[in-house]
Design an enzyme around this catalytic site. Structure first.
Site, PDB file in Angstrom:
ATOM      1  CB  CYS A 115      -0.763   0.032   1.229  1.00 53.00           C
ATOM      2  SG  CYS A 115      -1.837  -1.471   1.521  1.00 53.00           S
ATOM      3  CG  HIS A 256      -3.415   3.215   2.725  1.00 50.54           C
ATOM      4  ND1 HIS A 256      -3.748   3.061   1.590  1.00 50.54           N
ATOM      5  CD2 HIS A 256      -3.271   1.806   3.263  1.00 50.54           C
ATOM      6  CE1 HIS A 256      -3.973   1.473   1.595  1.00 50.54           C
ATOM      7  NE2 HIS A 256      -3.750   1.113   2.595  1.00 50.54           N
ATOM      8  CG  ASN A 286      -6.871  -1.201   1.743  1.00 52.54           C
ATOM      9  OD1 ASN A 286      -6.067  -0.526   0.952  1.00 52.54           O
ATOM     10  ND2 ASN A 286      -6.143  -1.738   2.736  1.00 52.54           N
TER      11      ASN A 286
END
Ligand code: UT7
Length: 329
Positions: A115, A256, A286
């Site tokens: 990520c 994030h 996500n």
């Protein structure tokens, strides 16, 4: 080192058509819309069809970037693709994107930092430009985690969605606008908190792997949660100090998008008000390396980021990896 060395110009994003709602997931695993919204803040996520490859989505996002930046594709001399779920393992995702774009003058390679891949990519791009190796670098963050998600595991399958975002990095030419600081960190000892046990050279594809689902992502959610809050708050502090700024100087925080509760906790720890924080996890879940560049593009197109805005981007992911980048747009 005198910064900014590089500036970011243009933005783009692409997400799949198909929406997977919490109600859909209720029919797939033992979960509920209420639990997912309360524990994660997610209402729906996008899932790529067979045709919506990472290369195709990235081509779409990069075309928007090139239009914004008014740069011809042949002027691109590097493509950096942050991803942990490439369309295929060899050649790299960036090579496929280079071919799809017709970026004939570009060197292309992937950055694997889960990520954190987009912010790691920005750090590498800044280095290439600083060394004089590159002038126009496309930096892409994209993942298609639905392909490596176990849709029998309720602890992970409710979280992830697919998408791509991108920007262009080039030598700074607008005074004090550009990357003001970069902070990247890793703790490989904690790698197995968020990992894919199978599919690599140690455990190449096998029937056993299909049976035990070790091909899919596994995560120790509660542990990862704690590390995410602590590490991202720490990264924000470092990036601000390095840039000679304080939390008051931040116009937009782009974290994030892993979990709304992580974002809320992060803003408290970092001392940045929630009103300054961009949140779209409710719509996309996500999306891993794509979450920050997708949010960046939405902020730019919604007018929330304007020339001169101070943007603090902060990421956390498998590795474990984390990063923060302070940019004046
Ligand atoms: O992007 C990279 C970084 N990723 C992250 O940062 C993700 C970090 N982790 C998280 O976001 C959260 O830990 C999760 C959303 C994954 C899980 O939330 P949690 O509040 O930490 O739940 P938990 O794992 O502590 O589980 C609490 C309970 C358990 O039941 P018991 O043992 O208390 O009876 C789970 O079995 O919730 C249960 N549970 C669920 N219940 C309904 C776990 N998943 C689900 C589900 N639906 N989908």
């Amino acid at each position: 080192m005198n910064r900014p060395i590089v500036e970011l110009v243009g933005s783009g994003r692409a997400v799949p058509e198909k929406v997977l709602t919490n109600a859909d997931l209720e029919r797939m695993v033992d979960t509920s819309d209420q639990w997912i919204r309360d524990r994660t803040g997610i209402r729906e996520r996008r899932i790529a069809s067979d045709d919506e490859t990472l290369a195709r989505m990235a081509q779409c996002a990069c075309t928007q970037v090139l239009e914004d930046a008014q740069v011809d594709v042949l002027e691109i001399d590097s493509i950096i693709f942050g991803t942990a779920s490439p369309d295929r393992l060899l050649p790299s995702q960036a090579c496929d994107l280079q071919a799809a774009l017709g970026a004939d003058n570009a060197a292309a390679f992937d950055v694997t930092a889960a990520c954190s891949g987009f912010l790691y990519g920005l750090a590498v791009a800044e280095g290439l430009v600083a060394a004089g190796t590159a002038t126009n670098v496309l930096v892409v963050g994209g993942d298609r985690l639905s392909r490596i998600t176990d849709y029998t595991d309720r602890a992970t399958c409710i979280l992830f969605g697919d998408g791509v975002g991108a920007t262009l990095v080039r030598p700074a030419r607008n005074g004090d606008r550009g990357i003001l600081s970069t902070y990247i960190k890793t703790d490989g000892r904690l790698g197995e908190l968020l990992w894919r046990p199978g599919g690599g050279a140690i455990h190449p594809p096998s029937e056993e792997m299909l049976a035990d689902h070790s091909y899919f992502l596994r995560m120790a959610g509660r542990e990862v949660f704690k590390h995410a809050v602590r590490s991202m708050a720490d990264a924000c502090d470092h990036a601000l100090i390095q840039a000679g700024l304080t939390t008051n100087d931040v116009d937009v925080l782009i974290p994030h998008q892993a979990n709304l509760r992580i974002i809320e906790s992060l803003t408290k720890h970092a001392g940045i008000p929630l009103e300054k924080t961009y949140i779209n996890i409710d719509r996309y879940g996500n999306t891993s390396a794509a979450s920050i560049p997708i949010a960046l593009d939405e902020c730019v197109r919604e007018g929330r980021i304007k020339p001169g805005s101070n943007i603090l981007m902060v990421a956390f992911g498998g590795g474990l990896t984390w990063a923060a980048t302070m940019v004046r747009w």
